[in-house]
Structures are given as structure tokens and as C-alpha cells.
Design an enzyme around this catalytic site. Structure first.
Site, PDB file in Angstrom:
ATOM      1  N   GLN A 107     -15.664 -11.175  34.767  1.00  0.00           N
ATOM      2  CA  GLN A 107     -15.836 -10.749  36.151  1.00  0.00           C
ATOM      3  C   GLN A 107     -15.983 -11.951  37.087  1.00  0.00           C
ATOM      4  O   GLN A 107     -16.068 -11.784  38.296  1.00  0.00           O
ATOM      5  CB  GLN A 107     -17.069  -9.846  36.265  1.00  0.00           C
ATOM      6  CG  GLN A 107     -16.957  -8.537  35.502  1.00  0.00           C
ATOM      7  CD  GLN A 107     -18.269  -7.770  35.483  1.00  0.00           C
ATOM      8  OE1 GLN A 107     -19.150  -8.038  34.687  1.00  0.00           O
ATOM      9  NE2 GLN A 107     -18.399  -6.806  36.375  1.00  0.00           N
ATOM     10  N   ILE A 117     -15.099 -15.618  38.990  1.00  0.00           N
ATOM     11  CA  ILE A 117     -13.925 -16.137  39.703  1.00  0.00           C
ATOM     12  C   ILE A 117     -13.883 -17.663  39.689  1.00  0.00           C
ATOM     13  O   ILE A 117     -13.094 -18.268  40.406  1.00  0.00           O
ATOM     14  CB  ILE A 117     -13.902 -15.628  41.163  1.00  0.00           C
ATOM     15  CG1 ILE A 117     -15.154 -16.086  41.919  1.00  0.00           C
ATOM     16  CG2 ILE A 117     -13.787 -14.104  41.203  1.00  0.00           C
ATOM     17  CD1 ILE A 117     -15.152 -15.734  43.412  1.00  0.00           C
ATOM     18  N   ASP A 118     -14.703 -18.288  38.852  1.00  0.00           N
ATOM     19  CA  ASP A 118     -14.885 -19.740  38.912  1.00  0.00           C
ATOM     20  C   ASP A 118     -13.931 -20.553  38.046  1.00  0.00           C
ATOM     21  O   ASP A 118     -13.863 -21.776  38.164  1.00  0.00           O
ATOM     22  CB  ASP A 118     -16.324 -20.108  38.552  1.00  0.00           C
ATOM     23  CG  ASP A 118     -16.790 -19.429  37.263  1.00  0.00           C
ATOM     24  OD1 ASP A 118     -16.101 -19.550  36.229  1.00  0.00           O
ATOM     25  OD2 ASP A 118     -17.843 -18.773  37.288  1.00  0.00           O
ATOM     26  N   HIS A 121     -11.728 -10.028  38.613  1.00  0.00           N
ATOM     27  CA  HIS A 121     -11.969 -10.184  40.043  1.00  0.00           C
ATOM     28  C   HIS A 121     -11.205 -11.366  40.642  1.00  0.00           C
ATOM     29  O   HIS A 121     -11.509 -11.790  41.759  1.00  0.00           O
ATOM     30  CB  HIS A 121     -13.477 -10.329  40.308  1.00  0.00           C
ATOM     31  CG  HIS A 121     -14.244  -9.103  39.953  1.00  0.00           C
ATOM     32  ND1 HIS A 121     -15.601  -9.115  39.670  1.00  0.00           N
ATOM     33  CD2 HIS A 121     -13.857  -7.811  39.823  1.00  0.00           C
ATOM     34  CE1 HIS A 121     -16.012  -7.886  39.389  1.00  0.00           C
ATOM     35  NE2 HIS A 121     -14.975  -7.080  39.473  1.00  0.00           N
ATOM     36  N   CYS A 128       4.770 -15.248  52.874  1.00  0.00           N
ATOM     37  CA  CYS A 128       5.865 -15.686  51.986  1.00  0.00           C
ATOM     38  C   CYS A 128       5.466 -15.763  50.519  1.00  0.00           C
ATOM     39  O   CYS A 128       6.299 -16.050  49.666  1.00  0.00           O
ATOM     40  CB  CYS A 128       6.419 -17.032  52.447  1.00  0.00           C
ATOM     41  SG  CYS A 128       5.305 -18.434  52.154  1.00  0.00           S
ATOM     42  N   CYS A 183      -0.372 -21.289  55.756  1.00  0.00           N
ATOM     43  CA  CYS A 183       0.817 -21.764  55.059  1.00  0.00           C
ATOM     44  C   CYS A 183       1.738 -22.469  56.062  1.00  0.00           C
ATOM     45  O   CYS A 183       1.625 -22.295  57.278  1.00  0.00           O
ATOM     46  CB  CYS A 183       1.526 -20.566  54.424  1.00  0.00           C
ATOM     47  SG  CYS A 183       3.097 -20.928  53.623  1.00  0.00           S
ATOM     48  N   ASN A 221     -27.827 -10.474  26.997  1.00  0.00           N
ATOM     49  CA  ASN A 221     -28.172 -10.491  28.420  1.00  0.00           C
ATOM     50  C   ASN A 221     -29.682 -10.683  28.544  1.00  0.00           C
ATOM     51  O   ASN A 221     -30.447 -10.209  27.704  1.00  0.00           O
ATOM     52  CB  ASN A 221     -27.751  -9.181  29.097  1.00  0.00           C
ATOM     53  CG  ASN A 221     -27.741  -9.281  30.607  1.00  0.00           C
ATOM     54  OD1 ASN A 221     -27.143 -10.205  31.168  1.00  0.00           O
ATOM     55  ND2 ASN A 221     -28.398  -8.359  31.289  1.00  0.00           N
TER      56      ASN A 221
END
Length: 241
Positions: free
Chosen positions: A104, A106-107, A122, A133, A151, A214
Site C-alpha cells: 500500500q 508509495i515510497d 496506491h 500527452c 510538461c 503488526n
């Protein structure tokens, strides 16, 4: 037998392991999670809005410049390095026991550690694309841009991360389900398993060993083969390949 030894035995006897991880996998690399006292959501409160709104699709569309300011300040940790959990998972894949990492986060730390088959539910801060584009850009482009990154064609360069109000990528989700359905062991780490739809992936597991690592309890503790309430980096640092 200690719980670490039980985990070691499960890994030794498994040849189709899938790992499913959440924010707790990266906190030991210095990346804050979202909902704890020192998490990202807490840091965003100073901006006078709910954290969920600040990282939502609506806010991105309506307040794009402010979104990028929050995003670069609170969601990118480019200097973070993999911890023992990331490194051990990469080793397990290298010897053929681990088939996929589903994350999960995003690093991009799993890839930095050497993992090859990483399904990012994610998205990733390291992938960015022009909304006109579709030209792809790396993280440095975002970090070095002033205001809204654009861009060469003039389009906004959006991070390939799933914001609130946005759906998960169906292709990634489908691959994740397939891996979990075919696994003999599913190791879930660093997640409280309360955020859906990602948390619901555990219901597709039909294998022999469900392992939960956990710091706090999860809703699935009662059905797990093994529950270890400890820091995941510490747990994996004690596993031998």
C-alpha cells in the site's frame, strides 16, 4: 517454541509466499504512517483542512498548486533507505520462496531493496505522467519544479499515486488477487487491515498459513495461523534464509 521460530519454520516449509504490507513496513525507514499521533494526517492539520480532503482528487483539481505544496512537503521522503524488512523480503524473492510483494506504500523502498515483483496498490511517487500527452517523468522533475509541475507540452504532470476519491488500478488489483489466491503462505505486515478495498484482499487467501505481523491487533487475528505483535523490521531481521 518462540513465535520467531514458528515463522522461520513456516518460511522454511513454504515455496509460494506472498507478502502484503502497509505503512508500518516503512515507518522503520523514517517514513511516517498516516493515522498515528506522528503521522502524515496529523502534520496536515496545520493547513486548516481535513487531511482526507487535502489529498483528495477534488482538492487536486480545484487547488492544484496548494496540493503540490502539501504533497512535496509531506508525502515524499527521497532520502529514506530500506530497512531489514524490505531487505529480507528481497532475499526471499531471490531464493525463490517469495513470489510477490503487494504494498500500500508509495515510497518505492521495496524496489530500492532489490525486490522485482512489486505490486503497488496506491501507486508510486517515483512515477509521474503528463495528463495531456502521457509523457513520463521521474521524481526529481516533481521535486525541482516550482509550483505546479508542467510538461513541455503544457500539461500538468500528475504523480501516479491513488488519491482519495480515485479507484485502485484494476490491473494491479487483479494481479494481487491472483498471487494471493495461489499462495501457500500469506504474510501480512505493517497494516491494521482496516482500510478498504486493500484490506479485503486477505479474503482471497486459501492457503495454509496466514501470518500477521503488526504492532497492534487487527480484525483478522482470530483466523491467523500466527500473530506477531512487534516491529516488522525487527521480526524479519531475525529470519534466516
Amino acid at each position: 517454541m518462540s513465535k520467531i521460530n514458528q515463522l522461520q519454520d513456516i518460511i522454511n516449509l513454504s515455496d509460494n509466499i506472498v507478502f502484503f504490507g502497509g505503512a508500518g513496513v516503512s515507518t522503520e525507514s523514517g517514513i511516517p504512517d498516516f493515522r498515528s499521533e506522528n503521522g502524515v494526517f496529523k502534520s496536515l492539520e496545520k493547513y486548516g483542512d481535513t487531511p482526507e480532503n487535502l489529498v483528495s482528487h477534488s482538492y487536486y483539481m480545484d487547488h492544484t498548486e496548494e496540493f503540490f505544496s502539501y504533497y512535496k512537503e509531506n508525502l515524499i521522503f527521497n532520502d529514506a533507505v530500506p530497512n531489514p524488512a524490505h531487505l529480507k523480503l528481497a532475499e526471499l524473492e531471490k531464493v525463490g520462496k517469495l513470489k510477490a510483494v503487494i504494498t500500500q506504500n508509495i515510497d518505492g523502498l521495496h524496489q530500492k531493496a532489490g525486490s522485482m515483483e512489486v505490486l503497488e496498490l496506491h501507486g508510486s511517487v517515483h512515477r509521474n505522467y503528463c495528463q495531456i500527452c502521457n509523457k513520463e517523468y521521474g521524481l526529481d522533475f516533481i521535486l525541482n519544479s516550482d509550483g505546479v509541475p508542467r510538461c513541455e507540452c503544457g500539461g500538468i504532470v500528475k504523480p501516479d499515486v491513488v488519491l482519495y476519491e480515485e479507484p485502485l488500478n484494476n490491473g494491479v488489483l487483479s494481479f494481487a488477487i491472483d498471487y494471493i489466491q495461489n499462495a501457500d503462505t500469506l504474510i501480512v505486515g505493517g497494516t491494521s487491515l482496516v482500510v478498504y478495498p486493500a484490506a479485503g484482499l486477505i479474503n482471497y487467501f486459501n492457503g495454509d498459513n496466514l501470518v500477521l505481523v503488526n504492532k497492534s491487533e487487527t480484525p483478522y487475528d482470530d483466523v491467523a495461523s500466527l500473530v506477531i505483535n512487534d516491529a516488522i523490521g525487527d521480526v524479519f531481521s531475525r529470519i534466516k534464509i
